[in-house]
Design an enzyme around this catalytic site. Structure first.
Site, PDB file in Angstrom:
ATOM      1  N   HIS A  82       0.831  -1.215   0.000  1.00  0.00           N
ATOM      2  CA  HIS A  82       0.000   0.000   0.000  1.00  0.00           C
ATOM      3  C   HIS A  82       0.864   1.263   0.000  1.00  0.00           C
ATOM      4  O   HIS A  82       0.502   2.287   0.585  1.00  0.00           O
ATOM      5  CB  HIS A  82      -0.954   0.011   1.202  1.00  0.00           C
ATOM      6  CG  HIS A  82      -1.930  -1.119   1.218  1.00  0.00           C
ATOM      7  ND1 HIS A  82      -3.112  -1.102   0.499  1.00  0.00           N
ATOM      8  CD2 HIS A  82      -1.889  -2.319   1.845  1.00  0.00           C
ATOM      9  CE1 HIS A  82      -3.764  -2.229   0.689  1.00  0.00           C
ATOM     10  NE2 HIS A  82      -3.037  -2.992   1.500  1.00  0.00           N
ATOM     11  N   ASN A 155     -10.169  -3.241   2.133  1.00  0.00           N
ATOM     12  CA  ASN A 155      -9.829  -3.228   0.713  1.00  0.00           C
ATOM     13  C   ASN A 155     -11.096  -3.009  -0.102  1.00  0.00           C
ATOM     14  O   ASN A 155     -12.203  -2.982   0.427  1.00  0.00           O
ATOM     15  CB  ASN A 155      -9.182  -4.561   0.296  1.00  0.00           C
ATOM     16  CG  ASN A 155      -7.782  -4.741   0.848  1.00  0.00           C
ATOM     17  OD1 ASN A 155      -7.039  -3.774   1.034  1.00  0.00           O
ATOM     18  ND2 ASN A 155      -7.406  -5.989   1.117  1.00  0.00           N
TER      19      ASN A 155
END
Length: 698
Positions: A82, A155
């Protein structure tokens, strides 16, 4: 010091030119001068201290040394996963009190707005990678509640690749660039990733999502979010329910198609970032609804899958969504590094009323996320960084540490104590209390048998898709597996795809030129027959709307002023934006002589950047525009990307040169200033899916 000569001012800033021609901007009386970090005013920020004009630099130049030293240490370790992210501030507001479900304070009062900070991200790529990679997107929200910070770290896909956190390093190592050659970057289309997942059948459900359009979202604003794991909510009576978190975008869920994602990555690597920033700056604040699926432990025991398995979802037909409230993002960050880069999300950051389950992936994340912040931000005091700091009062006896910015007072740094009656103490009533779950059993390293079905929900996802969505999944697998050099990886994956659905396996095998070469892989447990779940399909439930979308108008000098003004109004009425694209960046004039500044120029704004397009050149400019390859490709690509296309009579010549039939289908429409309602109506359909099989064979 060399004498400086005043320059002719080009702005209100007084500038003097030095002996070597360098500019020296001078502070105005009463304004803040430039200083060192110690507060010493800087007299010259353009030149290093030297012995004579051409002599050696002096080590005593503390101004230069401080500036360069700070610059050398500007970067902190980027996130292992990320790394590329973008974020914004906003608020969360509950629809009503949910006291029967939870005692979490931010879900009790419909009049209370809880500040939030939301970060979106890609998983595999580095911080400098591009936005439109095929990848999972992080969707993390920090709630600054009156009971402390709560982080919902999720997510845009409701399941994950692995069932146990111990496999997370292996998963990420497999998808990252190969350690010997350091490529490919920000993509999973390579041998190490597919070798790993093809050896782990638990990944099959997640792979179906990642090979679908969900992995190439149109916009952060048009992307769903999920908590992935099963959590608990607990009310004041101590009653607990299992929950699954869902974020649903107000604008609906939309995606790019693969060809678009590839083109956009070159035309605008910051496509998603720019889209979010511009929407918020223009006052079009994105909004999501937060819902939960609520079910008891007894209900969970009746499901034909295990709710502690993070590779499984709970179909909405089984447990419908319960809306809790809305999140609105209404403010961009003031400083990207200070906020977006330094924000620290940890699943272990929960508040009273929310608790964990025994999901083995979640349990590992509770440790991992805190641990990585210590490495990345360099100190256990990362909670003192403003973006991470709770907005409610907090106090304890934790002391010192690297980069301590608080100044605790008093002689006592322990509890219990009798030396400071005003020091903080525990609160048995208001404090966080874990759910008193009964646990027993042997100490083992073993996977539950209830986790063994790796194909049934992958099949559920496949059969729930529209024909177009299924074509894209086939295309995704074909592209990725086609990049694998090792044939054994492709044959192994084809065996898994056959277990999911024979039609899927056969289609991918045919596209790879490998019909009949799939490995025979026996599932650990039989694959169940399942019924389609409509909410799993983006386009079965997509709203027919232009809200939040972008209309591209390719035009020239002399554009019909009535058409231009009518398109502007129509876009505004629909909650969309109109972007004027001209051959050059300089201003053009409409047929009425009004000056219009283009939003972009042709070479910098291919049609892939827009949701639908209009081609409307002035009649005397058609020949010039048609001679530009970029204009012809603009039309050809828009057609190939299944966009709804409007055109005026003069534009016909450009369509002919692009080999696009103006009567091709219902998505190619002739328009006039007086009436283009048919174009607006058709554009709300998002794409012309029936066109797809005519323009590509996948």
């Amino acid at each position: 010091m060399a004498k400086k000569k005043p320059t002719t001012p080009t702005s209100k800033i007084k500038t003097e030119i030095g002996q070597g021609g360098e500019p020296h901007q001078q502070v105005k009386k009463g304004e803040q001068p430039l200083t060192t970090n110690q507060g010493v005013v800087v007299s010259d920020d353009q030149n290093t201290l030297t012995v004579g004009p051409r002599g050696p630099q002096l080590l005593e130049d503390f101004v230069m040394r401080e500036k360069i030293t700070h610059f050398d240490h500007e970067r902190i370790p980027e996130r292992v996963v990320h790394a590329r992210g973008y974020a914004a501030h906003g608020y969360f507001q509950a629809y009503k009190s949910h006291s029967k479900l939870t005692k979490a304070a931010f879900l009790q009062d419909a009049n209370e707005k809880t500040p939030v900070f939301c970060r979106f991200s890609t998983v595999a790529g580095r911080a400098g990678s591009f936005d439109t990679a095929r990848d999972v997107r992080g969707f993390s929200v920090k709630f600054y509640t009156s009971q402390g910070n709560y982080d919902l770290v999720g997510n845009n896909i409701p399941v994950f690749f692995i069932q146990d956190a111990i496999k997370f390093p292996d998963l990420i190592h497999s998808v990252k660039p190969a350690p010997d050659r350091d490529f490919p970057q920000a993509q999973s289309a390579h041998d190490t990733f597919w070798d790993f997942v093809s050896l782990n059948s638990e990944s099959m459900h997640m792979l179906m999502w990642v090979m679908s359009d969900r992995a190439i979202p149109r916009s952060f604003r048009m992307m769903e979010g999920f908590g992935v794991h099963t959590f608990r909510m607990i009310n004041k009576s101590g009653e607990a329910k299992f929950v699954k978190f869902h974020w649903r975008p107000k604008l609906g869920t939309f995606s790019l198609i693969w060809d678009e994602a590839l083109t956009i990555s070159g035309a605008d690597p910051d496509f998603h970032r720019r889209d979010l920033w511009n929407a918020i700056q223009s006052g079009n604040f994105p909004e999501w609804e937060l819902s939960v699926q609520v079910f008891s432990e007894e209900q969970a025991n009746e499901f034909d899958f295990d709710v502690l398995d993070p590779t499984k979802l709970v179909p909405e037909e089984l447990v419908p969504l319960t809306p809790l409230g809305k999140m609105v993002l209404d403010r961009n960050v003031d400083n990207f590094f200070a906020e977006t880069e330094q924000v620290a999300f940890c699943p272990s950051h929960v508040v009273p009323g929310i608790d964990f389950s025994n999901d083995p992936l979640l349990q590992g994340r509770l440790f991992s996320y805190l641990d990585t912040q210590l490495s990345r931000l360099g100190s256990p005091n990362f909670h003192q960084i403003p973006i991470n700091k709770p907005k409610c009062p907090f106090a304890n006896f934790q002391r010192d540490g690297h980069m301590q910015t608080e100044v605790p007072t008093g002689r006592v740094a322990n509890e219990p104590n009798t030396l400071d009656e005003g020091s903080p103490r525990e609160d048995a009533m208001a404090g966080f209390q874990s759910y008193q779950a009964e646990e027993s059993g042997q100490k083992l390293r073993i996977r539950p048998e209830s986790f063994a079905d790796h194909y049934s929900q992958a099949r559920l996802f496949w059969i729930s898709m529209t024909e177009a969505e299924q074509r894209h999944i086939v295309g995704g697998f074909t592209f990725e597996l086609g990049k694998c050099e090792e044939e054994k990886i492709r044959t192994r994956m084809l065996g898994h795809l056959n277990n999911i659905d024979e039609s899927l396996g056969e289609q991918v095998a045919k596209k790879l030129g490998m019909t009949g070469q799939a490995d025979s892989i026996k599932p650990v447990v039989p694959v169940r027959e399942v019924k389609p779940s409509k909410p799993l399909s983006q386009y079965s439930v997509a709203p027919k709307s232009l809200q939040g979308k972008k209309i591209g108008l390719l035009t020239t000098n002399g554009v019909d002023s009535k058409l231009h003004e009518a398109l502007l109004k129509a876009a505004e009425d629909e909650g969309a934006t109109l972007a004027v694209i001209a051959l050059h960046k300089g201003a053009i004039k409409t047929s009425s002589g009004k000056e219009v500044k283009p939003d972009d120029f042709l070479a910098g704004a291919p049609s892939v950047m827009f949701d639908c397009v209009v081609v409307a050149p002035a009649e005397d400019q058609v020949e010039m525009l048609a001679s530009e390859a970029a204009a012809v490709n603009w039309v050809r690509d828009a057609f190939g990307h299944l966009k709804v296309m409007g055109f005026t009579e003069p534009a016909t010549a450009i369509f002919e040169k692009a080999s696009v039939d103006t009567d091709a289908d219902e998505g190619v429409l002739k328009i006039e200033a007086a009436d283009f309602s048919n174009f607006i109506k058709q554009a709300k359909e998002h794409r012309i899916w029936d066109r797809e099989t005519k323009v590509r064979t996948f």
